[in-house]
Design an enzyme around this catalytic site. Structure first.
Site, PDB file in Angstrom:
ATOM      1  N   CYS A   1       3.564  -2.831   3.974  1.00  0.00           N
ATOM      2  CA  CYS A   1       2.732  -1.690   4.348  1.00  0.00           C
ATOM      3  C   CYS A   1       3.501  -0.915   5.414  1.00  0.00           C
ATOM      4  O   CYS A   1       4.711  -1.111   5.562  1.00  0.00           O
ATOM      5  CB  CYS A   1       1.334  -2.114   4.783  1.00  0.00           C
ATOM      6  SG  CYS A   1       1.215  -3.093   6.289  1.00  0.00           S
TER       7      CYS A   1
ATOM      8  N   ASP B   1       0.874  -1.180   0.000  1.00  0.00           N
ATOM      9  CA  ASP B   1       0.000   0.000   0.000  1.00  0.00           C
ATOM     10  C   ASP B   1       0.912   1.231   0.000  1.00  0.00           C
ATOM     11  O   ASP B   1       2.143   1.116  -0.149  1.00  0.00           O
ATOM     12  CB  ASP B   1      -1.016  -0.042   1.160  1.00  0.00           C
ATOM     13  CG  ASP B   1      -0.393   0.214   2.524  1.00  0.00           C
ATOM     14  OD1 ASP B   1       0.852   0.391   2.603  1.00  0.00           O
ATOM     15  OD2 ASP B   1      -1.140   0.236   3.510  1.00  0.00           O
TER      16      ASP B   1
HETATM   17  C1  RB5 Z   1      -1.342   3.204   6.237  1.00  0.00           C
HETATM   18  O1  RB5 Z   1      -1.349   4.454   6.832  1.00  0.00           O
HETATM   19  C2  RB5 Z   1      -1.076   2.127   7.267  1.00  0.00           C
HETATM   20  O2  RB5 Z   1      -2.145   2.039   8.149  1.00  0.00           O
HETATM   21  C3  RB5 Z   1      -0.829   0.810   6.594  1.00  0.00           C
HETATM   22  O3  RB5 Z   1       0.246   0.939   5.709  1.00  0.00           O
HETATM   23  C4  RB5 Z   1      -0.446  -0.343   7.495  1.00  0.00           C
HETATM   24  O4  RB5 Z   1       0.559   0.004   8.375  1.00  0.00           O
HETATM   25  C5  RB5 Z   1      -1.556  -1.023   8.163  1.00  0.00           C
HETATM   26  O5  RB5 Z   1      -1.367  -1.979   8.914  1.00  0.00           O
END
Ligand code: RB5
Length: 142
Positions: A65, A8
């Site tokens: 992420c 993400d």
């Molecule tokens: C994004 O802000 C963040 O919440 C995501 O990358 C991740 O860490 C979620 O677990």
């Protein structure tokens, strides 16, 4: 061995680092995005990579992420996926050998790029162990 990787917006720089590593090492990979910093929802990206892993025994998944945690929670909802959030080299080897993890989750906001590459390298080189470990994985799959 092939890699299916996705991220993400919180894991984009780490994904780029790992893709560079795969290219340097000649490790085949498919990048399922994202490639911009626009905010996106991680569960769909986790699902895409998990489908690739389940479709091909030679494919392992990597999800990046901010923390690795959201991706791992999403991935572990998929039957047949054993996703592990890893932040150290010992766990990278142990989770592949003992838990037969087939998806590695990494957190860009937690783990620096050098360590993340070492974790990835260790995880990819480790071999799932048979015997009692296979029995336990079988129980997980039940
Ligand atoms: C994004 O802000 C963040 O919440 C995501 O990358 C991740 O860490 C979620 O677990």
């Amino acid at each position: 061995m092939k890699i299916a990787i996705a991220n993400d917006h919180g894991g984009i720089e780490l994904k780029k680092t790992l893709v560079t590593y795969f290219e340097e090492q000649g490790i085949p990979y498919t990048d399922f995005g994202v490639s911009t910093s626009d905010s996106v929802d991680y569960p769909g990206y986790a699902k895409t990579v998990c489908k690739e892993v389940l479709a091909d025994d030679d494919t392992l998944g990597i999800l990046c992420c901010g923390t690795g945690i959201g991706m791992s929670i999403a991935a572990n909802k998929v039957k047949g996926i054993r996703a592990a959030v890893v932040g150290d080299v010992f766990s990278a080897q142990a989770t592949r050998e003992h838990n037969h993890s087939n998806v590695l989750c990494l957190g860009e906001r937690v783990t620096g790029p050098g360590l993340a590459v070492l974790i990835t390298e260790t995880w990819l080189k480790a071999t799932p162990l048979d015997g009692r470990h296979q029995n336990r994985v079988d129980q997980l799959e039940d």
